[in-house]
Design an enzyme around this catalytic site. Sequence first.
Site, PDB file in Angstrom:
ATOM      1  CE  LYS A 226      -3.413   2.461   2.774  1.00 31.20           C
ATOM      2  NZ  LYS A 226      -4.437   2.376   3.809  1.00 31.20           N
ATOM      3  CE  LYS A 279      -5.875   1.954  -0.346  1.00 26.41           C
ATOM      4  NZ  LYS A 279      -6.104   2.156   1.040  1.00 26.41           N
TER       5      LYS A 279
END
Length: 358
Positions: A226, A279
């Site tokens: 992330k 992400k």
Amino acid sequence: MRFPTTRLRRLRQSAALRNLVRETRLTPESLVYPLFVCPGKGVRRPVSSMPGVANLSVDELVKEAREAHGLGIPAVILFGLPEKKDEAATGAWEDNGIVQQAARALKRELPELLVIGDVCLCEYMSHGHCGVVRSRTRQRPPGPRVVVAKSAQAATAAAAEAMAQEFEIANDETLEILAKTAVSLVHAGVDMVAPSDMMDGRVAAIRQALDAAGSSNAPILSYAAKFASAFYGPFREAADSAPQFGDRRSYQMDSANGREALREMELDAREGADILMVKPAITSLDLLARARQHFELPLAAYQVSGEYAMLEAAAQRGWLDRRAAALETLTAIARAGADVIMTYFAADAARWLAEDPR
Ligand code: PBG
């Protein structure tokens, strides 16, 4: 294999031919619908930077989830807007927390819908960080007033950097709260937990806590790679979770780092993650493709709020065809290697795919 013998346009001549040889098929079955739950009854509070997305009270959330499930969406992921925020993230792990209430209602009303609980503390902390804030210079951690007052002063980049040096996000203290949150969510009925905080060691800590609590069957979908991204802005409006000082770069990844992303995924896999997520999605397609080669675990990608917002904004101006552009991005994410896609387009995409499978 040379022209004129080889003509790749032969298989593009009709919709039937193109469908026959399509390599990536998008289906609603691989989509996860993110939802934001807030206190109250009959509440549907639109999020201005995310047209079509709203904060929903539990009753409205059940309606929204029922509709999406009816369209073939198998899963939702829940984010909470608690009644109160504090420095222990109480709203994240208390028995009657807002996500816990939503999970109970969803499992009662729609037992077959998969409910994923996002595990993070930023929505529940008064300072908006994903973990416990500790002062490097004071004995006791700063209260929210100190932090907010300081952040008001930190107008320049240098002042902000000085603040970042004074306060740190304490990794190991945070793990305990994350683990407690995961256990509470599973007890409330969530089918899976998804840690998004980026603390080191959280997957192992959560796995251990779940197993000790008798929930060894609850899977962990880890937001493994992330990045600290500009594309989370609209989410922070939706979840009221913007950090009150500094930023998240001391725990979320530098978006320049691809090899490190693979290390993050490797570690989470070893700590017991069942699904690995990358992400944002569109800015990480290279990593999805690399991860697909490296790992046998199911892979997920999160098409985040800013990716949704930019498509919506362009579509509203008539600059992009909303449906075609959204489906194209989702298909590209699947083509890169994602088995599971979290997207705010989930319900619309399911409608479009029912009309015109692709
Ligand atoms: C919580 C969390 C965030 C997102 C998912 N979980 C925000 C953040 O890290 O600041 C972003 C999702 C989106 O932008 O749609 N930590």
